[in-house]
Design a protein around this motif. Structure first.
Motif, PDB file in Angstrom:
ATOM      1  N   ILE A   1     -66.854 -31.334  -4.831  1.00 37.55           N
ATOM      2  CA  ILE A   1     -66.745 -32.334  -4.775  1.00 37.55           C
ATOM      3  C   ILE A   1     -65.469 -33.177  -5.194  1.00 37.55           C
ATOM      4  CG2 ILE A   1     -69.252 -34.059  -5.723  1.00 37.55           C
ATOM      5  CD1 ILE A   1     -68.311 -33.052  -8.576  1.00 37.55           C
ATOM      6  N   LYS A   2     -64.721 -33.880  -5.405  1.00 37.80           N
ATOM      7  CA  LYS A   2     -63.590 -35.033  -5.283  1.00 37.80           C
ATOM      8  C   LYS A   2     -63.556 -35.157  -6.387  1.00 37.80           C
ATOM      9  CE  LYS A   2     -59.842 -37.348  -3.496  1.00 37.80           C
ATOM     10  NZ  LYS A   2     -59.212 -38.506  -2.365  1.00 37.80           N
ATOM     11  N   TRP A   3     -62.318 -34.900  -7.400  1.00 39.57           N
ATOM     12  CA  TRP A   3     -62.026 -35.347  -8.620  1.00 39.57           C
ATOM     13  C   TRP A   3     -61.112 -35.859  -8.802  1.00 39.57           C
ATOM     14  CZ3 TRP A   3     -60.136 -32.090 -12.909  1.00 39.57           C
ATOM     15  CH2 TRP A   3     -60.353 -32.859 -14.576  1.00 39.57           C
ATOM     16  N   GLU A   4     -60.736 -37.024  -9.931  1.00 40.43           N
ATOM     17  CA  GLU A   4     -59.691 -37.959  -9.602  1.00 40.43           C
ATOM     18  C   GLU A   4     -60.037 -38.343 -11.213  1.00 40.43           C
ATOM     19  OE1 GLU A   4     -59.848 -41.151  -7.400  1.00 40.43           O
ATOM     20  OE2 GLU A   4     -59.633 -39.589  -5.632  1.00 40.43           O
ATOM     21  N   LYS A   5     -58.621 -37.639 -12.011  1.00 44.42           N
ATOM     22  CA  LYS A   5     -58.340 -37.725 -13.256  1.00 44.42           C
ATOM     23  C   LYS A   5     -57.165 -38.565 -14.388  1.00 44.42           C
ATOM     24  CE  LYS A   5     -59.726 -35.156 -18.107  1.00 44.42           C
ATOM     25  NZ  LYS A   5     -60.549 -37.160 -18.009  1.00 44.42           N
ATOM     26  N   VAL A   6     -56.815 -39.260 -14.761  1.00 43.78           N
ATOM     27  CA  VAL A   6     -55.864 -39.629 -15.221  1.00 43.78           C
ATOM     28  C   VAL A   6     -55.246 -39.537 -16.513  1.00 43.78           C
ATOM     29  CG1 VAL A   6     -53.605 -41.623 -15.542  1.00 43.78           C
ATOM     30  CG2 VAL A   6     -55.398 -41.027 -13.113  1.00 43.78           C
ATOM     31  N   TRP A   7     -54.113 -38.260 -16.633  1.00 42.72           N
ATOM     32  CA  TRP A   7     -53.752 -38.034 -18.639  1.00 42.72           C
ATOM     33  C   TRP A   7     -52.387 -39.352 -18.440  1.00 42.72           C
ATOM     34  CZ3 TRP A   7     -56.701 -34.649 -20.404  1.00 42.72           C
ATOM     35  CH2 TRP A   7     -56.998 -33.650 -19.484  1.00 42.72           C
ATOM     36  N   ARG A   8     -53.621 -40.043 -19.982  1.00 43.57           N
ATOM     37  CA  ARG A   8     -51.996 -40.782 -20.145  1.00 43.57           C
ATOM     38  C   ARG A   8     -51.478 -40.749 -21.807  1.00 43.57           C
ATOM     39  NH1 ARG A   8     -54.705 -45.716 -18.529  1.00 43.57           N
ATOM     40  NH2 ARG A   8     -53.507 -45.375 -16.516  1.00 43.57           N
TER      41      ARG A   8
ATOM     42  N   PHE B   1     -58.233 -31.438 -24.925  1.00 38.58           N
ATOM     43  CA  PHE B   1     -57.434 -32.484 -25.344  1.00 38.58           C
ATOM     44  C   PHE B   1     -56.653 -33.343 -24.518  1.00 38.58           C
ATOM     45  CE2 PHE B   1     -59.186 -29.658 -28.972  1.00 38.58           C
ATOM     46  CZ  PHE B   1     -60.313 -31.051 -29.506  1.00 38.58           C
ATOM     47  N   GLY B   2     -56.256 -32.799 -23.326  1.00 38.26           N
ATOM     48  CA  GLY B   2     -55.062 -33.644 -22.292  1.00 38.26           C
ATOM     49  C   GLY B   2     -54.109 -33.235 -22.463  1.00 38.26           C
ATOM     50  N   LEU B   3     -52.860 -32.889 -21.477  1.00 40.35           N
ATOM     51  CA  LEU B   3     -52.408 -31.829 -21.196  1.00 40.35           C
ATOM     52  C   LEU B   3     -51.330 -32.121 -22.357  1.00 40.35           C
ATOM     53  CD1 LEU B   3     -51.452 -32.554 -17.709  1.00 40.35           C
ATOM     54  CD2 LEU B   3     -53.097 -30.841 -18.900  1.00 40.35           C
ATOM     55  N   PHE B   4     -50.840 -33.519 -22.472  1.00 41.16           N
ATOM     56  CA  PHE B   4     -49.982 -34.280 -23.556  1.00 41.16           C
ATOM     57  C   PHE B   4     -50.373 -33.696 -25.062  1.00 41.16           C
ATOM     58  CE2 PHE B   4     -49.035 -37.410 -20.702  1.00 41.16           C
ATOM     59  CZ  PHE B   4     -47.931 -36.673 -19.946  1.00 41.16           C
ATOM     60  N   GLU B   5     -51.353 -33.399 -25.417  1.00 42.59           N
ATOM     61  CA  GLU B   5     -52.165 -33.152 -26.960  1.00 42.59           C
ATOM     62  C   GLU B   5     -52.148 -31.847 -26.699  1.00 42.59           C
ATOM     63  OE1 GLU B   5     -53.584 -35.963 -24.283  1.00 42.59           O
ATOM     64  OE2 GLU B   5     -53.330 -37.480 -26.397  1.00 42.59           O
ATOM     65  N   SER B   6     -52.129 -31.687 -26.038  1.00 41.18           N
ATOM     66  CA  SER B   6     -52.312 -29.421 -26.578  1.00 41.18           C
ATOM     67  C   SER B   6     -51.075 -29.036 -25.903  1.00 41.18           C
ATOM     68  CB  SER B   6     -52.516 -29.312 -24.562  1.00 41.18           C
ATOM     69  OG  SER B   6     -52.344 -28.060 -24.848  1.00 41.18           O
TER      70      SER B   6
ATOM     71  N   VAL C   1     -46.468 -43.133 -20.265  1.00 39.28           N
ATOM     72  CA  VAL C   1     -47.059 -41.858 -19.140  1.00 39.28           C
ATOM     73  C   VAL C   1     -48.362 -41.512 -18.683  1.00 39.28           C
ATOM     74  CG1 VAL C   1     -46.084 -39.621 -18.714  1.00 39.28           C
ATOM     75  CG2 VAL C   1     -44.356 -41.075 -20.635  1.00 39.28           C
ATOM     76  N   THR C   2     -48.653 -41.430 -17.332  1.00 39.63           N
ATOM     77  CA  THR C   2     -49.636 -41.627 -16.756  1.00 39.63           C
ATOM     78  C   THR C   2     -48.653 -40.378 -15.670  1.00 39.63           C
ATOM     79  OG1 THR C   2     -48.953 -42.650 -15.148  1.00 39.63           O
ATOM     80  CG2 THR C   2     -50.469 -43.589 -16.832  1.00 39.63           C
ATOM     81  N   ILE C   3     -50.355 -39.325 -15.384  1.00 38.16           N
ATOM     82  CA  ILE C   3     -50.058 -38.020 -14.449  1.00 38.16           C
ATOM     83  C   ILE C   3     -50.868 -37.981 -14.126  1.00 38.16           C
ATOM     84  CG2 ILE C   3     -50.209 -35.404 -14.170  1.00 38.16           C
ATOM     85  CD1 ILE C   3     -47.926 -35.327 -16.603  1.00 38.16           C
ATOM     86  N   PRO C   4     -51.614 -38.601 -12.450  1.00 39.60           N
ATOM     87  CA  PRO C   4     -52.413 -38.297 -11.892  1.00 39.60           C
ATOM     88  C   PRO C   4     -52.745 -37.196 -11.608  1.00 39.60           C
ATOM     89  CG  PRO C   4     -51.238 -39.026 -10.671  1.00 39.60           C
ATOM     90  CD  PRO C   4     -50.714 -38.986 -12.120  1.00 39.60           C
ATOM     91  N   GLU C   5     -54.761 -37.282 -11.492  1.00 37.69           N
ATOM     92  CA  GLU C   5     -54.131 -35.456 -11.072  1.00 37.69           C
ATOM     93  C   GLU C   5     -55.862 -35.614 -10.970  1.00 37.69           C
ATOM     94  OE1 GLU C   5     -56.571 -31.925 -13.421  1.00 37.69           O
ATOM     95  OE2 GLU C   5     -54.600 -33.044 -15.339  1.00 37.69           O
ATOM     96  N   ASN C   6     -55.715 -34.951  -9.118  1.00 34.80           N
ATOM     97  CA  ASN C   6     -56.354 -35.350  -7.335  1.00 34.80           C
ATOM     98  C   ASN C   6     -56.500 -33.722  -7.517  1.00 34.80           C
ATOM     99  OD1 ASN C   6     -56.445 -37.816  -7.642  1.00 34.80           O
ATOM    100  ND2 ASN C   6     -54.422 -37.670  -6.638  1.00 34.80           N
ATOM    101  N   ASP C   7     -57.655 -33.237  -7.853  1.00 33.21           N
ATOM    102  CA  ASP C   7     -58.833 -32.204  -8.095  1.00 33.21           C
ATOM    103  C   ASP C   7     -59.580 -32.354  -7.405  1.00 33.21           C
ATOM    104  OD1 ASP C   7     -56.018 -30.806  -8.851  1.00 33.21           O
ATOM    105  OD2 ASP C   7     -57.444 -30.435 -11.150  1.00 33.21           O
ATOM    106  N   PHE C   8     -60.441 -30.311  -6.669  1.00 36.38           N
ATOM    107  CA  PHE C   8     -61.462 -31.206  -6.488  1.00 36.38           C
ATOM    108  C   PHE C   8     -61.921 -29.538  -6.926  1.00 36.38           C
ATOM    109  CE2 PHE C   8     -58.567 -31.378  -2.557  1.00 36.38           C
ATOM    110  CZ  PHE C   8     -59.489 -32.966  -1.539  1.00 36.38           C
ATOM    111  N   LEU C   9     -63.739 -29.792  -7.332  1.00 34.52           N
ATOM    112  CA  LEU C   9     -64.218 -29.026  -7.999  1.00 34.52           C
ATOM    113  C   LEU C   9     -65.088 -28.333  -7.025  1.00 34.52           C
ATOM    114  CD1 LEU C   9     -65.555 -31.335 -10.761  1.00 34.52           C
ATOM    115  CD2 LEU C   9     -63.027 -30.052 -11.087  1.00 34.52           C
ATOM    116  N   VAL C  10     -66.037 -27.611  -7.638  1.00 31.07           N
ATOM    117  CA  VAL C  10     -67.431 -26.156  -6.860  1.00 31.07           C
ATOM    118  C   VAL C  10     -68.039 -26.838  -8.029  1.00 31.07           C
ATOM    119  CG1 VAL C  10     -67.693 -24.553  -5.880  1.00 31.07           C
ATOM    120  CG2 VAL C  10     -65.181 -25.381  -5.755  1.00 31.07           C
ATOM    121  N   VAL C  11     -69.253 -27.772  -8.069  1.00 28.29           N
ATOM    122  CA  VAL C  11     -70.350 -27.568  -8.827  1.00 28.29           C
ATOM    123  C   VAL C  11     -71.429 -27.259  -8.932  1.00 28.29           C
ATOM    124  CG1 VAL C  11     -69.454 -30.108  -9.524  1.00 28.29           C
ATOM    125  CG2 VAL C  11     -70.616 -30.048  -7.779  1.00 28.29           C
TER     126      VAL C  11
END
Length: 153
Positions: free
Chosen positions: A89-96, A11-16, A105-115
């Motif tokens: 693969i590169k994964w870009e997600k923004v928590w807002r 459910f996201g960082l803030f909601e959690s 308030v936005t927190i970007p996440e630039n992670d890499f996923l092993v798929v």
């Protein structure tokens, strides 16, 4: 041997975080009102539910799904076939989050996923999430050796 990897909070960082506060306040107030059980259940569900991948090395299968309340696992097992591959693969997600005072308030996440990829190179499921490309490549080599899978180039 089972490997369990937490990918992200459902459910996201803030909601959690907010739900965990509701859970704690429900635990504190339950002595005064039984309606606080609703706060406890809602806070536990939204605060502790996360997305997880489980890898069973011995039976050569993987499962991806939510862990409800932090206890009950969902998802179905997928048997690993020899024609499957593994890649990064590169994964870009923004928590807002937006507040009532029109602050954003936005927190970007630039992670890499092993798929895990099927024979047509379509993504089946995420095996792990890492912060940098070097860590993701290390995990890629580790999992490809454990599961006897080819690496995607």
């Amino acid at each position: 041997m089972l490997i369990k990897n937490k990918i992200y909070s459902s459910f996201g960082l803030f909601e959690s975080f907010a739900a965990k506060l509701v859970f704690i306040s429900g635990c504190a107030v339950v002595w005064f009102s039984l309606k606080a059980i609703l706060l406890i259940l809602g806070g536990a569900f939204f605060g502790f539910t996360y997305f997880c991948t489980t890898i069973d090395i011995e039976k050569h299968r993987v499962r991806s799904g939510d862990v409800l309340f932090g206890i009950f696992r969902t998802g179905r097992w997928i048997n690993i076939k020899p024609d499957m591959t593994i890649g990064v693969i590169k994964w870009e997600k923004v928590w807002r989050i937006l507040s009532l005072s029109n602050r954003r308030v936005t927190i970007p996440e630039n992670d890499f996923l092993v798929v895990l990829l099927n024979s047509n190179r379509k993504k089946l499921l995420t095996l792990n999430k890492k912060m940098s490309l070097e860590l993701a490549n290390d995990e890629l080599f580790h999992l490809s050796d454990l599961l006897n899978l080819r690496r995607m180039s």
